[in-house]
Design an enzyme around this catalytic site. Structure first.
Site, PDB file in Angstrom:
ATOM      1  N   TRP A 324       0.390  -1.210  -0.125  1.00  0.00           N
ATOM      2  CA  TRP A 324       0.220  -0.103  -0.304  1.00  0.00           C
ATOM      3  C   TRP A 324       1.060   1.403  -0.094  1.00  0.00           C
ATOM      4  CZ3 TRP A 324      -0.056   4.894   3.544  1.00  0.00           C
ATOM      5  CH2 TRP A 324      -1.232   5.125   3.406  1.00  0.00           C
ATOM      6  N   HIS A 325       1.999   1.469   0.761  1.00  0.00           N
ATOM      7  CA  HIS A 325       3.121   2.540   0.700  1.00  0.00           C
ATOM      8  C   HIS A 325       3.435   2.574  -0.203  1.00  0.00           C
ATOM      9  CE1 HIS A 325       2.021   1.325   4.930  1.00  0.00           C
ATOM     10  NE2 HIS A 325       2.755   2.989   5.327  1.00  0.00           N
ATOM     11  N   GLY A 326       3.369   1.766  -1.408  1.00  0.00           N
ATOM     12  CA  GLY A 326       4.272   2.273  -2.639  1.00  0.00           C
ATOM     13  C   GLY A 326       4.884   0.579  -3.239  1.00  0.00           C
TER      14      GLY A 326
END
Lengths: 494, 326
Positions: A324-326
């Site tokens: 989700w973060h990257g």
């Protein structure tokens, strides 16, 4: 628009002033226009994605609401439409190039020809935040936890509410939608409390995070120039940088909403005082952790399954959280590491407890707590290496060289005539380093006080002049020590 | 609401008073380096004060060298002096075309050089030049040109710095400032800075691991480079741009070096300005460890080699001929 910009300094008081001056029935419209204006300061054309996302989720919600709880199966296609469109937008803008690159690498490895075009798309600011917020709305409507919102304007405001649009907290419809319809009058205590929180958040962002960023960037953008002590210093500094950057944004968001009468959920609760990784995730980015708990972990079966499946559930949730973060392998490894920490923590919990009892550590409460907090911090920092490093190669270099080169570092320090000289290793002026340490110390002291007392009650109990002096001192510190050239918030990229 | 307005006014008033006290005390006690947003460098930095003081006495010279630290560390004016060529080195730390324009606008009429040799500070071409602006203004009389240079990008940093500079002027006139001399570096009259560090400060490993990056020129610097050209044309002064020598390791890590220089060359050629790149000159043999101070600054040995070549080049171009080369 950024919270730490001059534009926001004009925008926010104007919006708040108009908000309290306008009749109640027009306020949602003002906030909606303000929210789109806020977003369009970054890119005008990308506001269309917000409109599309809003219209799809509004329609899906309304369609699901036409069927009763007993007819849940008929709601399902609308839920799928909402999820597929939100995840589709997210995939197109955020993950397509990553998967495309990975497929290309794999094809090269296998000697197969593969040629899919890469998209030159700019990642829409805050896309992961608002898509997750709208997905939670659709899921909640599907399960009948909330009723679908009938007012398109209010729903659009729920999606785009400017304080939390680009970096959260990721709000639940159950908390925010109702508030958007309530009338909020000017309340002195609430407004001042919101402004105080905004000022504190701004301090954390521009004074602490952005000052630390100078040294962190120096090392992490060229890690192979360093080994040992400077890598440790930069990693610890990054731990505080990201905390102050993100929690600072959250404080400003919560504070800005509070000024207008809205209560957003708490997003950080002094995470570096956690005694375990599990506790850390109960204190760090709470709105995301609870989102994953409610919409992924529990649907996977949570802990009400056999042990191996439970561990699998935990690991998968953290892996997805990393992703989700990257769209980068570094974030996947970061997520996997936290998943591993959690599983390992659960597996060894009893043994660790027994060991602590046997050696009598539990009798020394403070020492035991200190060891737990310290070891949790070290594990979190180790994972931050992967989060911050530009590539997996850089992260690997740092983790394998972080405990090397001490002799060389110490000889550099001892050969210098300056007494307090770790800054030499970072190639920065003494003042930059000392100020960074000072601001970290201030942060730890304030967080320690907050851990024990309600700092708001403490401040309110002070005499008026002392209180005003404190606020002035905070403002002056921001003006004289804030770094206003490094304006981006780290979490905007997510 | 009334109570809120009173409190807000109170906080603002108290903040202004506290701000004035803090800035005043820090400036008078010389603690500005502890205030990152009030960067008053009066009498500090790499002899900017000495250079700008000496500049007041310079008139009708043959060559004015101007630009960044690459100029004041790379061009040894004594080499030119030996050949009876009068020069002055007006390099200042981080100077970009934006700063060069304002310095020339302020001093060109008085100095009246026949030729100006300006360096292309590669790393500064994409910046706003504000760091250099503050450094120059801190050590210069607060004239309209200098104030305009800072005020064009007014923010907390520039405003605080300017206020601090005003306070220090109020306390100590510029002519009475006592300069803090950097250790290992010496000011040579004429503007050159000689260092006694004769070996590269960077290790082989550090040089090998330099990060690859690209360079660019932003609109601001492009505009002011054009303005510098126009100013020189109006004053009938020949302008020559140079790219001073860099270590091969540093140059090789600039991914678009050749393309950038080519584009700049085309841009300048259209305006009749010559650009000489000293990183492509076979006769200039420089050793990374023997002739450089770091990745991109020459040490005195390298500076001597470079200055002799530069002098020969300028002689060949006819430095005493002030007619524009079109």
């Amino acid at each position: 628009m950024l919270f730490n910009s001059f534009e926001f300094l004009v925008f926010f008081p104007t919006v708040v002033g108009l908000y309290f001056l306008l009749p109640y029935r027009f306020r949602w419209l003002l906030l909606l226009i303000a929210s789109y204006t806020f977003y369009m300061f970054w890119r005008v054309d990308y506001a269309i994605i917000l409109v599309i996302s809003t219209l799809i989720d509004y329609t899906c919600g309304r369609m699901m609401d036409r069927y009763s709880e007993e007819e849940r199966a008929r709601r399902k296609p609308w839920l799928w439409l909402s999820l597929v469109s939100n995840l589709g937008i997210l995939f197109t803008f955020k993950y397509y190039n990553f998967f495309n690159g990975a497929a290309s690498d794999l094809a090269n490895l296998l000697g197969v020809s593969y040629a899919a075009p890469a998209f030159e798309l700019l990642l829409p600011m805050g896309i992961s935040f608002y898509t997750f917020q709208t997905m939670s709305y659709s899921i909640d409507v599907y399960y009948g936890r909330i009723k679908a919102e009938k007012h398109l304007g209010i729903f659009a405001l729920f999606v785009t509410f400017f304080p939390q649009l680009v970096a959260g907290p990721i709000e639940r419809a159950g908390n925010l939608l109702g508030q958007l319809k309530q009338k909020h009058d000017f309340d002195y205590d609430r407004v001042t409390s919101g402004l105080r929180l905004m000022a504190w958040g701004l301090f954390k962002k521009v004074v602490v995070a952005d000052r630390l960023a100078i040294m962190v960037n120096q090392v992490y953008n060229n890690p192979t120039n360093y080994e040992g002590i400077p890598l440790i210093i930069a990693t610890v500094f990054f731990a505080f940088q990201i905390y102050c950057d993100f929690s600072g944004y959250s404080d400003m968001a919560i504070g800005a909403a509070r000024v207008m009468g809205f209560n957003l959920m708490e997003n950080f609760r002094r995470p570096y005082f956690s005694k375990s990784i599990k506790e850390f995730w109960g204190r760090w980015h709470i709105s995301l952790s609870t989102w994953f708990r409610d919409y992924l972990y529990i649907p996977l079966g949570g802990n009400r399954v056999v042990k191996w499946r439970w561990y699998y559930n935990i690991f998968i949730v953290f892996l997805v959280s990393g992703f989700w973060h990257g769209a980068n392998w570094t974030f996947l490894v970061w997520g996997a590491l936290h998943g591993f920490y959690q599983v390992f923590g659960e597996v060894t919990k009893r043994k660790r407890d027994n060991l602590a009892s046997q050696i009598g550590l539990k009798k020394w409460g403070s020492l035991y707590s200190f060891i737990q907090i310290g070891s949790t911090f070290v594990l979190v920092c180790l994972a931050w290496v992967f989060f911050r490093a530009n590539t997996i190669g850089d992260a690997w270099y740092i983790t394998t060289n972080i405990f090397m080169g001490f002799t060389e570092s110490l000889s550099t320090i001892t050969s210098s005539s300056v007494a307090f000289k770790y800054y030499i290793l970072l190639g920065k002026a003494k003042e930059v380093f000392v100020l960074a340490l000072l601001f970290i110390a201030v942060l730890i002291i304030i967080d320690s006080i907050q851990e024990r007392y309600r700092i708001k009650s403490l401040i309110v109990s002070y005499p008026s002049l002392l209180r005003l002096s404190l606020y002035s001192f905070l403002i002056i510190t921001i003006i004289l020590y804030g770094n206003f050239s490094n304006t981006e918030f780290i979490y905007f990229q997510f | 609401m009334k109570r809120f307005v009173i409190k807000i006014v109170g906080v603002i008033a108290l903040s202004i008073a506290l701000y004035a006290i803090v800035l005043f005390l820090y400036t008078l006690l010389g603690f500005n380096r502890w205030l990152p947003n009030a960067r008053n460098t009066t009498g500090r930095g790499y002899y900017t004060y000495s250079r700008l003081q000496e500049l007041q006495t310079i008139k009708n010279i043959d060559i004015l060298f101007i630009g960044s630290s690459h100029m004041y560390r790379g061009v040894d004016t004594r080499v030119f002096e030996k050949s009876n060529i009068s020069t002055f080195n007006l390099g200042t730390s981080g100077q970009t075309p934006y700063n060069t324009y304002y310095l020339l606008k302020e001093h060109l009429d008085r100095i009246r050089p026949k030729t100006i040799v300006m360096d292309v500070y590669l790393e500064g071409m994409d910046s706003d030049g504000m760091g250099a602006s503050i450094e120059i203004v801190s050590n210069h009389e607060l004239t309209d040109n200098m104030l305009e240079m800072v005020n064009k990008k007014l923010n907390f940093e520039t405003a605080n710095s300017l206020l601090s500079i005003y306070i220090s002027r109020f306390h100590t006139p510029l002519s009475e400032v006592i300069e803090v001399k950097p250790t290992n570096d010496y000011y040579i009259p004429g503007g050159y800075i000689e260092t006694n560090k004769l070996k590269n400060e960077l290790t082989e490993k550090q040089l090998k691991n330099l990060k690859s990056h690209s360079i660019a020129i932003n609109d601001l610097q492009k505009t002011y480079l054009n303005k510098v050209v126009e100013l020189c044309n109006e004053s009938n002064v020949r302008l020559i741009l140079i790219v001073p020598p860099l270590t091969k390791e540093f140059k090789n890590n600039i991914s678009n070096y050749e393309a950038f220089i080519n584009n700049l060359q085309i841009l300048l050629h259209e305006k009749g300005v010559l650009l000489i790149d000293y990183n492509n000159r076979e006769e200039l043999i420089l050793n990374t460890f023997e002739d450089f101070l770091d990745a991109n600054h020459l040490n005195p040995i390298g500076a001597l080699k470079f200055s002799y070549l530069l002098k020969n080049d300028l002689s060949e171009l006819g430095i005493n001929n002030h007619i524009q080369t079109k």
